[in-house]
Design a protein around this motif. Structure first.
Motif, PDB file in Angstrom:
ATOM      1  N   LEU A 115      30.369  37.469  27.970  1.00  0.00           N
ATOM      2  CA  LEU A 115      31.276  38.156  28.891  1.00  0.00           C
ATOM      3  C   LEU A 115      31.884  37.093  29.812  1.00  0.00           C
ATOM      4  CD1 LEU A 115      30.304  41.357  30.893  1.00  0.00           C
ATOM      5  CD2 LEU A 115      31.530  39.485  31.958  1.00  0.00           C
ATOM      6  N   PHE A 116      33.207  37.004  29.856  1.00  0.00           N
ATOM      7  CA  PHE A 116      33.864  36.005  30.708  1.00  0.00           C
ATOM      8  C   PHE A 116      34.534  36.685  31.893  1.00  0.00           C
ATOM      9  CE2 PHE A 116      37.547  33.303  31.900  1.00  0.00           C
ATOM     10  CZ  PHE A 116      36.822  32.218  32.376  1.00  0.00           C
ATOM     11  N   TYR A 117      34.194  36.213  33.102  1.00  0.00           N
ATOM     12  CA  TYR A 117      34.787  36.757  34.328  1.00  0.00           C
ATOM     13  C   TYR A 117      35.858  35.785  34.814  1.00  0.00           C
ATOM     14  CZ  TYR A 117      35.001  39.422  38.683  1.00  0.00           C
ATOM     15  OH  TYR A 117      35.426  40.213  39.733  1.00  0.00           O
ATOM     16  N   CYS A 118      37.098  36.224  34.760  1.00  0.00           N
ATOM     17  CA  CYS A 118      38.234  35.384  35.167  1.00  0.00           C
ATOM     18  C   CYS A 118      38.593  35.685  36.620  1.00  0.00           C
ATOM     19  CB  CYS A 118      39.434  35.647  34.253  1.00  0.00           C
ATOM     20  SG  CYS A 118      40.933  34.753  34.714  1.00  0.00           S
ATOM     21  N   HIS A 119      38.229  34.768  37.513  1.00  0.00           N
ATOM     22  CA  HIS A 119      38.597  34.946  38.919  1.00  0.00           C
ATOM     23  C   HIS A 119      40.102  34.798  39.106  1.00  0.00           C
ATOM     24  CE1 HIS A 119      34.386  34.823  40.272  1.00  0.00           C
ATOM     25  NE2 HIS A 119      34.231  33.901  39.349  1.00  0.00           N
ATOM     26  N   GLY A 174      40.085  33.772  25.074  1.00  0.00           N
ATOM     27  CA  GLY A 174      40.238  34.794  24.045  1.00  0.00           C
ATOM     28  C   GLY A 174      39.060  34.908  23.106  1.00  0.00           C
ATOM     29  N   LYS A 175      38.133  33.950  23.141  1.00  0.00           N
ATOM     30  CA  LYS A 175      36.951  33.991  22.273  1.00  0.00           C
ATOM     31  C   LYS A 175      35.833  34.852  22.855  1.00  0.00           C
ATOM     32  CE  LYS A 175      38.655  31.015  19.314  1.00  0.00           C
ATOM     33  NZ  LYS A 175      39.072  31.452  17.949  1.00  0.00           N
ATOM     34  N   ALA A 176      35.928  35.202  24.128  1.00  0.00           N
ATOM     35  CA  ALA A 176      34.882  36.014  24.751  1.00  0.00           C
ATOM     36  C   ALA A 176      34.870  37.418  24.150  1.00  0.00           C
ATOM     37  CB  ALA A 176      35.099  36.079  26.258  1.00  0.00           C
ATOM     38  N   ASP A 177      33.699  38.038  24.151  1.00  0.00           N
ATOM     39  CA  ASP A 177      33.596  39.409  23.656  1.00  0.00           C
ATOM     40  C   ASP A 177      34.235  40.405  24.613  1.00  0.00           C
ATOM     41  OD1 ASP A 177      31.850  39.164  21.155  1.00  0.00           O
ATOM     42  OD2 ASP A 177      30.673  38.048  22.637  1.00  0.00           O
ATOM     43  N   LEU A 178      34.279  40.035  25.873  1.00  0.00           N
ATOM     44  CA  LEU A 178      34.899  40.895  26.876  1.00  0.00           C
ATOM     45  C   LEU A 178      35.354  40.031  28.048  1.00  0.00           C
ATOM     46  CD1 LEU A 178      35.518  43.831  27.853  1.00  0.00           C
ATOM     47  CD2 LEU A 178      33.290  43.786  28.993  1.00  0.00           C
ATOM     48  N   VAL A 179      36.520  40.338  28.596  1.00  0.00           N
ATOM     49  CA  VAL A 179      37.039  39.619  29.757  1.00  0.00           C
ATOM     50  C   VAL A 179      37.131  40.582  30.930  1.00  0.00           C
ATOM     51  CG1 VAL A 179      38.947  38.275  30.714  1.00  0.00           C
ATOM     52  CG2 VAL A 179      38.371  38.050  28.295  1.00  0.00           C
ATOM     53  N   LEU A 180      36.605  40.146  32.066  1.00  0.00           N
ATOM     54  CA  LEU A 180      36.704  40.902  33.311  1.00  0.00           C
ATOM     55  C   LEU A 180      37.514  40.103  34.324  1.00  0.00           C
ATOM     56  CD1 LEU A 180      32.978  42.072  33.709  1.00  0.00           C
ATOM     57  CD2 LEU A 180      34.888  43.387  32.759  1.00  0.00           C
ATOM     58  N   PRO A 218      42.075  42.552  30.109  1.00  0.00           N
ATOM     59  CA  PRO A 218      40.857  42.471  30.925  1.00  0.00           C
ATOM     60  C   PRO A 218      40.590  43.769  31.669  1.00  0.00           C
ATOM     61  CG  PRO A 218      42.656  41.368  32.049  1.00  0.00           C
ATOM     62  CD  PRO A 218      43.191  41.790  30.708  1.00  0.00           C
ATOM     63  N   SER A 219      39.340  44.026  31.938  1.00  0.00           N
ATOM     64  CA  SER A 219      38.948  45.154  32.784  1.00  0.00           C
ATOM     65  C   SER A 219      38.677  44.651  34.194  1.00  0.00           C
ATOM     66  CB  SER A 219      37.681  45.823  32.219  1.00  0.00           C
ATOM     67  OG  SER A 219      37.912  46.332  30.930  1.00  0.00           O
ATOM     68  N   VAL A 220      38.905  45.496  35.183  1.00  0.00           N
ATOM     69  CA  VAL A 220      38.707  45.113  36.580  1.00  0.00           C
ATOM     70  C   VAL A 220      37.288  45.451  37.024  1.00  0.00           C
ATOM     71  CG1 VAL A 220      39.428  45.487  38.972  1.00  0.00           C
ATOM     72  CG2 VAL A 220      41.146  45.396  37.147  1.00  0.00           C
ATOM     73  N   LEU A 221      36.601  44.451  37.550  1.00  0.00           N
ATOM     74  CA  LEU A 221      35.301  44.643  38.195  1.00  0.00           C
ATOM     75  C   LEU A 221      35.402  44.012  39.572  1.00  0.00           C
ATOM     76  CD1 LEU A 221      32.303  45.460  38.211  1.00  0.00           C
ATOM     77  CD2 LEU A 221      31.789  43.206  37.233  1.00  0.00           C
ATOM     78  N   TYR A 222      35.556  44.849  40.587  1.00  0.00           N
ATOM     79  CA  TYR A 222      35.713  44.324  41.944  1.00  0.00           C
ATOM     80  C   TYR A 222      34.438  43.627  42.418  1.00  0.00           C
ATOM     81  CZ  TYR A 222      40.027  47.037  42.690  1.00  0.00           C
ATOM     82  OH  TYR A 222      41.289  47.542  42.618  1.00  0.00           O
ATOM     83  N   PRO A 223      34.580  42.499  43.103  1.00  0.00           N
ATOM     84  CA  PRO A 223      33.412  41.906  43.773  1.00  0.00           C
ATOM     85  C   PRO A 223      32.858  42.872  44.810  1.00  0.00           C
ATOM     86  CG  PRO A 223      35.225  40.339  43.653  1.00  0.00           C
ATOM     87  CD  PRO A 223      35.785  41.676  43.246  1.00  0.00           C
ATOM     88  N   ARG A 246      27.374  46.577  46.982  1.00  0.00           N
ATOM     89  CA  ARG A 246      26.814  45.825  45.862  1.00  0.00           C
ATOM     90  C   ARG A 246      26.225  46.747  44.812  1.00  0.00           C
ATOM     91  NH1 ARG A 246      22.213  41.385  46.794  1.00  0.00           N
ATOM     92  NH2 ARG A 246      20.907  43.043  45.930  1.00  0.00           N
ATOM     93  N   SER A 247      25.676  47.879  45.239  1.00  0.00           N
ATOM     94  CA  SER A 247      25.105  48.819  44.281  1.00  0.00           C
ATOM     95  C   SER A 247      26.185  49.408  43.374  1.00  0.00           C
ATOM     96  CB  SER A 247      24.369  49.942  45.013  1.00  0.00           C
ATOM     97  OG  SER A 247      25.254  50.636  45.883  1.00  0.00           O
ATOM     98  N   VAL A 248      27.375  49.626  43.918  1.00  0.00           N
ATOM     99  CA  VAL A 248      28.498  50.134  43.118  1.00  0.00           C
ATOM    100  C   VAL A 248      28.900  49.082  42.076  1.00  0.00           C
ATOM    101  CG1 VAL A 248      30.898  50.913  43.192  1.00  0.00           C
ATOM    102  CG2 VAL A 248      29.311  51.589  45.007  1.00  0.00           C
ATOM    103  N   PHE A 249      28.996  47.838  42.528  1.00  0.00           N
ATOM    104  CA  PHE A 249      29.302  46.719  41.630  1.00  0.00           C
ATOM    105  C   PHE A 249      28.246  46.610  40.532  1.00  0.00           C
ATOM    106  CE2 PHE A 249      28.013  42.305  40.775  1.00  0.00           C
ATOM    107  CZ  PHE A 249      29.160  41.766  40.217  1.00  0.00           C
ATOM    108  N   GLY A 250      26.967  46.667  40.925  1.00  0.00           N
ATOM    109  CA  GLY A 250      25.884  46.526  39.959  1.00  0.00           C
ATOM    110  C   GLY A 250      25.875  47.636  38.931  1.00  0.00           C
ATOM    111  N   GLN A 251      26.118  48.860  39.385  1.00  0.00           N
ATOM    112  CA  GLN A 251      26.131  49.995  38.465  1.00  0.00           C
ATOM    113  C   GLN A 251      27.254  49.847  37.442  1.00  0.00           C
ATOM    114  OE1 GLN A 251      26.434  53.746  40.458  1.00  0.00           O
ATOM    115  NE2 GLN A 251      26.368  54.955  38.579  1.00  0.00           N
ATOM    116  N   ARG A 252      28.429  49.413  37.917  1.00  0.00           N
ATOM    117  CA  ARG A 252      29.553  49.244  36.980  1.00  0.00           C
ATOM    118  C   ARG A 252      29.295  48.088  36.015  1.00  0.00           C
ATOM    119  NH1 ARG A 252      34.067  49.787  34.665  1.00  0.00           N
ATOM    120  NH2 ARG A 252      35.851  48.357  34.791  1.00  0.00           N
TER     121      ARG A 252
END
Length: 425
Positions: free
Chosen positions: A124-128, A158-164, A188-193, A395-401
């Motif tokens: 999983l690649f997280y693109c800041h 593009g090689k990652a299985d998922l981009v956030l 990419p999907s959005v995962l807020y810090p 943080r709990s919302v972030f962790g759950q997602r």
């Protein structure tokens, strides 16, 4: 996949120091650990004197590989050295450790193909933010230097299985920048810090005796901290005019205010050292040196004291990818004055939890004066800010997602594997 299954999860990060990217990695590790998974962080550098406290408590192991490799060559080739250091970390992970179910990678996508050598691991690649947009392309030599790196960034991402990504702003920028990935349907999907809303926010006796605005940022030029100093100088001029009028009418005033400039500072980095001196020179030029306090590299405890005691937080970067500081301010029940661009447009509710302003000293000063003149506005906004961050950015919302994203990723993987097995019959 069973949500209660224990997973082996690795996180690969270039330099486990103090910053928004590092905060996100630490939060991810903490949340996944709290959900019962085996978590391990790998990095090329971990300075125990310059890191988040959670990385020191043994809650999850931190393993360092490649710190002996250079960060630069004659103060050049920083990007190449960063890539080599991170690739070395990834090679060691593949050679010396058993397979992880998921590897969370951020900042340096060049490690993704290395980690994908372990077929059973999902990456999983997280693109800041696209690194190619942060790098300079100002000369022909720089363009030639960056061209293979830019190609490598897009190809390996593009090689990652998922981009956030960290915001809708970054998601849009991602599509506009990585056109090849866009054409392949990679979205990419959005995962807020997030921010820890359960931190202890306490005032000290000394902080109760003065009113101040607070700027928190790393001491880097792109953070535009000079805007906070110039805006504060405009505030002091207006406060001075009010003082003169009140003295003439023999009215007592309490509109005395200061500015505290705090944030991440690394003595090893020339830009940090130079920019701090530039900001001090600007404060002197604006005539507010005696009213501006600089606190580089303040501890988490000290930062929380400042957040609790300030009138509001002044957040000055333009087109910031997301920005963790506004969340920290709102968690401390403080309004935020930020630029009306980038990530703050998604985290700050204008006129509810703070103000979104054009990036000018005049507009920032106007918002600051509104809070200074009427403290009840700051209190009302602070309460709304706290509720807002609890509901959306805890943080709990972030962790759950994040947990849900990982389970979905693994579930799809195993479903696809079963389909391949069926097709082969």
């Amino acid at each position: 996949m069973d949500s209660h299954s224990k997973l082996r999860i690795a996180l690969c990060h270039p330099d486990l120091g103090i910053g928004g990217a590092e905060r996100l990695v630490v939060d991810a590790a903490m949340e996944l650990k709290e959900r019962g998974h085996e978590v391990h962080v790998f990095t090329a550098h971990h300075d125990r004197q310059h890191c988040f406290e959670e990385t020191l408590g043994g809650k999850f192991p931190v393993t360092v590989y490649g710190d002996f490799l250079p960060r630069n060559i004659f103060n050049r080739l920083h990007a190449v050295c960063a890539y080599l250091r991170c690739v070395y970390v990834a090679i060691c992970m593949v050679l010396f450790w058993n397979t992880f179910d998921v590897v969370f990678v951020d900042q340096v996508s060049a490690v993704v193909p290395v980690l994908k050598m372990r077929k059973s691991s999902k990456v999983l690649f997280y693109c800041h933010f696209p690194d190619m947009l942060l790098a300079q392309h100002s000369t022909a030599l720089r363009k030639a230097y960056r061209k293979p790196l830019d190609w490598l960034e897009e190809t390996t991402t593009g090689k990652a299985d998922l981009v956030l990504v960290n915001s809708e702003f970054t998601a849009t920028t991602f599509g506009e920048t990585f056109k090849t990935l866009q054409s392949k349907g990679i979205r990419p999907s959005v995962l807020y810090p997030a921010v820890d809303v359960h931190q202890s926010y306490t005032q000290t006796e000394s902080s109760r005796k003065k009113q101040f605005f607070l700027s928190i940022n790393r001491f880097e030029r792109k953070k535009n901290i000079e805007l906070a100093i110039s805006a504060f100088a405009a505030v002091t001029m207006e406060v001075g005019a009010i003082h003169a009028a009140e003295e003439e009418n023999e009215i007592a005033t309490s509109l005395d205010v200061r500015l505290v400039v705090a944030g991440g500072y690394d003595e090893r980095l020339a830009e940090n050292r130079e920019y701090l001196e530039e900001l001090k020179s600007l404060a002197a030029k604006e005539g507010v040196s005696a009213l501006v306090d600089f606190e580089p590299s303040c501890s988490t405890k000290r930062k929380n004291e400042l957040l609790t005691s300030c009138i509001a937080v002044i957040y000055t970067p333009t087109n910031e990818h997301f920005g963790i500081v506004p969340l920290e301010a709102m968690a401390a029940s403080k309004p935020v004055i930020a630029c009306n661009s980038g990530g703050p447009k998604e985290s700050v509710e204008h006129s509810v939890t703070g103000f979104l302003c054009d990036a000018s000293a005049r507009n920032f000063a106007s918002a600051m004066m509104m809070l200074l003149k009427d403290p009840s506005v700051a209190v009302r906004m602070g309460l709304a800010a706290r509720k807002h961050v609890e509901n959306k950015f805890a943080r709990s919302v972030f962790g759950q997602r994040l947990h849900g994203i990982i389970l979905e990723l693994l579930g799809k993987s195993r479903q696809n594997s079963r389909q391949v097995d069926m097709d082969s019959l």
